[in-house]
Design a protein around this motif. Structure first.
Motif, PDB file in Angstrom:
ATOM      1  N   ASN A   1       0.842  -1.155   0.100  1.00 33.50           N
ATOM      2  CA  ASN A   1       0.174   0.063   0.029  1.00 33.50           C
ATOM      3  C   ASN A   1       0.804   1.459   0.121  1.00 33.50           C
ATOM      4  O   ASN A   1       2.084   0.967   0.350  1.00 33.50           O
ATOM      5  N   PHE A   2       0.360   2.170  -0.389  1.00 30.77           N
ATOM      6  CA  PHE A   2       1.071   3.624  -0.450  1.00 30.77           C
ATOM      7  C   PHE A   2       1.544   3.807   1.204  1.00 30.77           C
ATOM      8  O   PHE A   2       0.888   3.810   1.994  1.00 30.77           O
TER       9      PHE A   2
ATOM     10  N   TYR B   1      -0.285   2.402  -6.395  1.00 30.13           N
ATOM     11  CA  TYR B   1       0.423   3.292  -6.891  1.00 30.13           C
ATOM     12  C   TYR B   1       1.665   2.859  -7.514  1.00 30.13           C
ATOM     13  O   TYR B   1       2.057   3.493  -8.635  1.00 30.13           O
ATOM     14  N   ARG B   2       2.100   1.999  -7.376  1.00 30.70           N
ATOM     15  CA  ARG B   2       3.380   1.419  -7.941  1.00 30.70           C
ATOM     16  C   ARG B   2       3.254   0.425  -9.152  1.00 30.70           C
ATOM     17  O   ARG B   2       3.775   0.373 -10.152  1.00 30.70           O
TER      18      ARG B   2
ATOM     19  N   VAL C   1       5.027  -4.996 -15.345  1.00 31.01           N
ATOM     20  CA  VAL C   1       4.610  -5.375 -13.706  1.00 31.01           C
ATOM     21  C   VAL C   1       3.054  -4.982 -13.474  1.00 31.01           C
ATOM     22  O   VAL C   1       2.680  -5.899 -12.751  1.00 31.01           O
ATOM     23  N   THR C   2       2.556  -4.302 -14.252  1.00 29.87           N
ATOM     24  CA  THR C   2       1.223  -4.279 -14.371  1.00 29.87           C
ATOM     25  C   THR C   2       0.338  -5.448 -14.917  1.00 29.87           C
ATOM     26  O   THR C   2       0.699  -5.965 -16.059  1.00 29.87           O
TER      27      THR C   2
ATOM     28  N   VAL D   1       0.853   1.987 -16.551  1.00 38.94           N
ATOM     29  CA  VAL D   1       1.615   0.780 -16.958  1.00 38.94           C
ATOM     30  C   VAL D   1       2.932   0.781 -16.218  1.00 38.94           C
ATOM     31  O   VAL D   1       3.759   2.118 -16.764  1.00 38.94           O
ATOM     32  N   CYS D   2       3.403  -0.075 -15.532  1.00 39.73           N
ATOM     33  CA  CYS D   2       4.836   0.086 -15.086  1.00 39.73           C
ATOM     34  C   CYS D   2       5.553  -1.230 -15.500  1.00 39.73           C
ATOM     35  O   CYS D   2       5.079  -2.314 -15.707  1.00 39.73           O
TER      36      CYS D   2
END
Lengths: 428, 428
Positions: free
Chosen positions: A126-127, A174-175, A339-340, A351-352
């Motif tokens: 989590n953030f 978020y990541r 990652v996404t 998109v990560c």
């Protein structure tokens, strides 16, 4: 293979294309960071200047009446409601996301204080600031914060037991950009007797959210990311009507009083979500936020009231699908990993990518080319990440092509290695 | 008898007169409500427009570095420090006054939690929102809020006993304009083993404040009254260095973290007052606040760094003395009474009058003439009040004459009675 012409053709057919005319985007910038700070609505400078010169300068204290300052948090809240599956009167815009999280988590813990339940469950990923707020509230109020991985929410060994007081999750990570199934998870939490607190920081204005349909309990979110409200714009807070009129608000200030102008000596909370207001709100910042909200609500023209996010979602998924496809077609062999989640139902509007080395330097090299994404450092569970936000309001398919073209060039020319060398060997 | 010519002569001799050129004041308005919302600094529209267009629009996320957004709360805090007898690094500008009061009262109660002391003492006539915040925190944390009259703080029967954990006072009363002796009262509280929390909402920018010299513990204040920061401008918070590095901050958000950009999973508070930051702050609103602070600091030209308030105080007292004298000379027989203390050491920068009937209508009649003061309803202990704020930055002696001239006319013509009749007999 997808071509530049294909992308241009997609733009030519895109009914949402005119929405980008609502924004001022700097020359030479390809902005893939709307998940961090949204771009400037063209209407904002004039509206903010009007609030400054007319409402503050000319109206002065009279503007509480003549400019309806007192209604602003609710009026803007009603606009947010149309984007998150809430009803009018259920949302207010106020304070920061973190302060609002404190309020709702406090309220949820108060509801559970006699239940014997002692756990607040959240995700390890989590953030961090959400975890900081929870950490401090749990310590103060005799609860324990239990951090888990998303997979532990389901199945026979689910962590959702009768010890859980509150499940606090960020809807879109978020990541990683991974999205939770709010309805299913809320149902599982309720079945276990827990209340849910949802952080919509990366959801509001990014993906459809259905708070009432999901039967969620509390939610908060951010005004300056996909809602384009300006740097540090006020955040928002929602509470389900079944809790309205009952929940506790620790920050019991005048604006949340049932009769705020009577100056009575004792606090009597306003009915409903209005009690989540506390002190005097930044009027000029609220004006910026309203301009941002209006840019998103403009998509209702395609889909009717409450339909903006459904219209935007189709394009958002097309943009992120395209980005993933182009990276796979054109950046193969450069050590990038996705990652996404590929699955639409589990993907936000970003998109990560990850890479064993150089993620920071690659992002810097892209920024030097005007392609603004951002970097998030890894930890024991997650590699370093290159993060790209796709805002369908102001990004098109050719933009996606260009972003990947720059990424290809950065990787193939190795210019990121020069940035990395310079960073590591900087004379300080 | 004082004459209009006397007042004009005072303006002609007033070295602070050029300071009013810093403001845009609407044509036809005589503004005596700077204690509620300060007027617009001429520099604010351009500075705010620059932040909107350049820092937000062009700089976008890069402005965290290029425009030093991260430093804003401290940079502005250092400016506030020069007005309240604090040192650089001791103040941050953030959130609202009420939210900041929650933080400092929480911190003070945490320090006293093992002391056996169970009382929070405040004044019955304190600003209601301060009492609301205290009421809620006391209930939550097992303390009792004891409301007293100012006189009970002194003498052999003082309420400052070894049961008192925290003494929470507003330095200048919002309704009467009466000012406490911060140094003497803090000493008395400390002698009794209590901590002090001071609300400077009607002090900062209005009267000299000497937090360190008074040995106070915690203080908070407002940005949009005498500091001219704009509607709902962020507030400020100060903590004495002896508590810095130790005090608890319940709103433990990312901006108050010791390493805010490392996104570590656990909260580690920043050293000093920096931990009083929580979520992302409204950057545009902070820009407005800085313009307001600069208008007050401009008075340092007469008196050196940290000397602005001493220069302004002399004029403030001359203005309020003149107003009192003119009301007594010219409004005698109209049933007005003086609420604000005559003694300089006990007077803020406002003058309040009371009247058995018609206070509301008289204020309305004055507003209709462009003379903007405000009305505060009475209660069991205090009559209805006509409140007039005198801001030496932009008011002169002829303004005071004109204000009283309008008051005389309103009283003598009885036009306020027509307003009262219309209000009472309004067709609704």
């Amino acid at each position: 293979m997808t071509t530049l012409e294909d992308c241009r053709a997609l733009d030519a057919q895109d009914p949402l294309r005119p929405l980008r005319e609502q924004f001022t985007i700097p020359e030479g910038v390809l902005y893939l960071d709307g998940n961090s700070l949204g771009v400037l609505p063209k209407a904002a400078p004039a509206r903010i200047a009007e609030v400054v010169a007319k409402e503050w300068g000319d109206g002065l204290i009279r503007s509480w009446n003549t400019a309806s300052w007192f209604d602003l948090p609710q009026r803007l809240g009603d606009k947010v409601a149309r984007l998150i599956g809430a009803a009018p009167g259920e949302v207010v815009c106020t304070d920061s996301t973190s302060v609002n999280l404190y309020k709702v988590l406090f309220a949820a813990l108060s509801q559970q204080k006699d239940s014997g339940r002692k756990l607040v469950v959240s995700e390890r990923s989590n953030f961090p600031t959400d975890l900081y707020i929870a950490e401090s509230l749990c310590r103060e109020r005799g609860f324990t914060l239990k951090l888990i991985d998303a997979g532990e929410l389901q199945g026979p060994d689910s962590v959702l037991t009768d010890e859980v007081a509150v499940l606090m999750l960020t809807h879109v990570n978020y990541r990683t950009g991974a999205m939770h199934d709010m309805k299913a998870i809320t149902a599982a939490a309720h079945a276990a007797g827990a209340l849910t607190v949802w952080d919509l920081a990366h959801s509001a204005g990014a993906v459809p959210v259905a708070l009432n349909e999901s039967d969620a309990d509390y939610a908060i979110g951010c005004g300056y990311k996909y809602l384009n409200g300006g740097p540090g714009a006020p955040a928002f807070v929602w509470v389900h009507t079944r809790h309205a009129g009952k929940f506790e608000q620790p920050l019991s200030g005048w604006w949340g009083h049932a009769a705020p102008f009577e100056f009575t000596p004792h606090y009597r909370p306003a009915p409903g979500v209005g009690r989540y207001l506390c002190g005097t709100q930044p009027v000029i910042a609220l004006a910026g936020l309203e301009c941002g909200l209006d840019t998103v609500l403009a998509a209702e023209v395609f889909n009717g009231t409450n339909g903006a996010m459904a219209a935007l979602r189709t394009k958002s998924l097309a943009l992120t699908d395209l980005f993933i496809a182009l990276v796979e077609e054109r950046c193969a062999g450069h050590g990038l990993a996705l990652v996404t989640p590929r699955e639409h139902a589990r993907r936000g509007s970003q998109v990560c990518l990850s890479r064993d080395e150089g993620a920071y330097a690659i992002v810097q090299a892209l920024i030097a080319r005007g392609v603004i994404g951002d970097y998030r450092a890894g930890d024991s569970q997650m590699p370093d990440i290159l993060r790209f936000g796709f805002t369908p309001l102001y990004l098109g398919f050719e933009d996606v092509w260009n972003a990947v073209e720059h990424l290809v060039q950065v990787l193939e020319t190795g210019e990121w290695r020069r940035a990395e060398f310079n960073r590591k060997n900087a004379v300080t």
